[in-house]
Write a protein that holds these residues in place. Structure first.
Motif, mmCIF file in Angstrom:
data_model
loop_
_atom_site.group_PDB
_atom_site.id
_atom_site.type_symbol
_atom_site.label_atom_id
_atom_site.label_comp_id
_atom_site.label_asym_id
_atom_site.label_seq_id
_atom_site.Cartn_x
_atom_site.Cartn_y
_atom_site.Cartn_z
ATOM 1 N N VAL A 232 -2.389 3.093 8.797
ATOM 2 C CA VAL A 232 -2.316 2.392 7.513
ATOM 3 C C VAL A 232 -1.213 2.958 6.634
ATOM 4 C CG1 VAL A 232 -3.569 1.963 5.352
ATOM 5 C CG2 VAL A 232 -4.739 1.670 7.540
ATOM 6 N N LEU A 233 -0.959 4.265 6.738
ATOM 7 C CA LEU A 233 0.042 4.923 5.890
ATOM 8 C C LEU A 233 1.483 4.690 6.364
ATOM 9 C CD1 LEU A 233 -1.575 8.396 5.097
ATOM 10 C CD2 LEU A 233 -1.211 6.489 3.524
ATOM 11 N N THR A 234 1.663 4.051 7.504
ATOM 12 C CA THR A 234 3.015 3.838 8.027
ATOM 13 C C THR A 234 3.930 3.112 7.046
ATOM 14 O OG1 THR A 234 2.181 3.851 10.311
ATOM 15 C CG2 THR A 234 4.358 2.895 9.939
ATOM 16 N N PRO A 235 3.491 2.021 6.404
ATOM 17 C CA PRO A 235 4.374 1.370 5.411
ATOM 18 C C PRO A 235 4.756 2.303 4.260
ATOM 19 C CG PRO A 235 2.574 -0.093 6.020
ATOM 20 C CD PRO A 235 2.248 1.250 6.599
ATOM 21 N N ALA A 236 3.817 3.176 3.860
ATOM 22 C CA ALA A 236 4.112 4.112 2.773
ATOM 23 C C ALA A 236 5.221 5.070 3.178
ATOM 24 C CB ALA A 236 2.852 4.902 2.400
ATOM 25 N N LEU A 237 5.297 5.381 4.459
ATOM 26 C CA LEU A 237 6.351 6.266 4.959
ATOM 27 C C LEU A 237 7.728 5.652 4.723
ATOM 28 C CD1 LEU A 237 6.755 8.949 6.558
ATOM 29 C CD2 LEU A 237 6.805 7.554 8.618
ATOM 30 N N TYR A 238 7.838 4.363 4.962
ATOM 31 C CA TYR A 238 9.113 3.676 4.740
ATOM 32 C C TYR A 238 9.462 3.648 3.254
ATOM 33 C CZ TYR A 238 9.633 2.078 9.555
ATOM 34 O OH TYR A 238 9.834 2.036 10.908
ATOM 35 N N LEU A 239 8.456 3.469 2.410
ATOM 36 C CA LEU A 239 8.703 3.461 0.970
ATOM 37 C C LEU A 239 9.209 4.823 0.496
ATOM 38 C CD1 LEU A 239 5.611 1.439 -0.346
ATOM 39 C CD2 LEU A 239 7.992 0.668 -0.192
ATOM 40 N N VAL A 240 8.615 5.904 1.011
ATOM 41 C CA VAL A 240 9.051 7.247 0.637
ATOM 42 C C VAL A 240 10.486 7.485 1.103
ATOM 43 C CG1 VAL A 240 8.668 9.714 0.965
ATOM 44 C CG2 VAL A 240 6.723 8.193 0.615
ATOM 45 N N HIS A 241 10.777 7.083 2.333
ATOM 46 C CA HIS A 241 12.142 7.237 2.847
ATOM 47 C C HIS A 241 13.139 6.455 1.994
ATOM 48 C CE1 HIS A 241 12.358 9.596 6.567
ATOM 49 N NE2 HIS A 241 11.083 9.280 6.745
ATOM 50 N N ARG A 242 12.756 5.262 1.597
ATOM 51 C CA ARG A 242 13.646 4.452 0.761
ATOM 52 C C ARG A 242 13.873 5.128 -0.589
ATOM 53 N NH1 ARG A 242 12.341 -1.836 0.284
ATOM 54 N NH2 ARG A 242 12.771 -1.556 2.519
ATOM 55 N N GLY A 243 12.806 5.695 -1.166
ATOM 56 C CA GLY A 243 12.945 6.392 -2.441
ATOM 57 C C GLY A 243 13.829 7.623 -2.321
#
Length: 267
Positions: A232-243
């Motif tokens: 479930v946290l996989t999308p959050a990983l992309y958001l953190v990388h983008r930030g």
């Protein structure tokens, strides 16, 4: 000192250490997942015994910690993960040592009533006081985790972190820089599998408090939860990388990821 990559490491390190310490300290509470969500008990039959989703409160944060491990590994390499893992383990041990020192202090006679509002009626005061009959013993139960549990937690944390870091790096070398989800989720699922069983084996089986079948059954339940949360946290990983890329700039971010991949772990 004030370079962007230094500030980023400090922020990531602070969040990593804080989450790991909180997870360790709240892990003393065991909660019912079904009861929390208002669902009927599942009563899964694992290894000859019915098991519900009874989990330690620490599992709420451990998936986040392993995701943080992957982010730190991506930008600072295995060495960065290893340094933070050792530092965090030392701070957790220090925290438990301070809890033990606090347990030894003689409680004040005023302490049990210190949380009661001054304007409380006699009935309200009695109702509040009836919830806990021995404050000092309650303090001991909450903060005085046994040595086996502390040892199991620290060993599982270190093993899981180092394993996660090396698996992450191996997947990244094999697939390149593009498949963030594969290296992050893959390394997390494998390392959390090991983490889930190591802590229970050391804390409860070696100490003689649980049978091996009970340890395996509880480990399976804990891992199922961590597995779902990690996905479930996989999308959050992309958001953190983008930030992070937005903060560092694309060129610096790519350069740091490339350097983290080729850096020698022992340096």
């Amino acid at each position: 000192m004030f370079k962007k990559e230094t500030i980023l490491f400090i922020v990531l390190a602070g969040f990593f250490v804080a989450n790991a310490m909180i997870a360790e300290f709240i892990g003393v509470k065991i909660f019912s997942m079904e009861g929390t969500l208002g669902l009927p008990m599942l009563n899964l039959h694992l290894f000859g015994a019915p098991r519900s989703f009874d989990l330690t409160a620490g599992v709420l944060l451990w998936p986040v910690i392993f995701v943080m491990t992957d982010i730190i590994n991506d930008y600072y390499g295995v060495r960065g993960v290893r340094i933070l893992s050792l530092l965090t383990s030392a701070l957790i041990a220090y925290g438990f040592l301070m809890f033990y020192a606090g347990i030894q202090l003689q409680p004040s006679a005023f302490w049990p009533t210190s949380h009661v509002p001054l304007d409380a009626t006699l009935a309200e005061r009695e109702a509040i006081m009836s919830k806990v009959s021995d404050f000092d013993y309650a303090f001991f139960v909450v903060f005085g985790q046994g040595l086996w549990i502390i040892a199991g937690s620290l060993i599982a944390f270190l093993v899981g972190q180092i394993l996660d870091a090396y698996i992450f790096k191996a997947i990244k070398r094999a697939t390149g820089d593009s498949k963030i989800w594969l290296r992050a989720t893959g390394s997390t699922l494998i390392s959390q599998f090991v983490d889930s069983f190591v802590v229970l084996f050391v804390a409860f089986y070696l100490s003689g408090k649980m049978t091996l079948s009970a340890v395996i059954a509880i480990g399976v339940v804990n891992y199922l939860f961590k597995f779902v949360v990690a996905v479930v946290l996989t999308p959050a990983l992309y958001l953190v990388h983008r930030g992070i890329e937005g903060y560092l700039g694309k060129d610096l971010a790519e350069r740091m990821r490339a350097q983290a991949l080729i850096a020698k772990d022992e340096q």
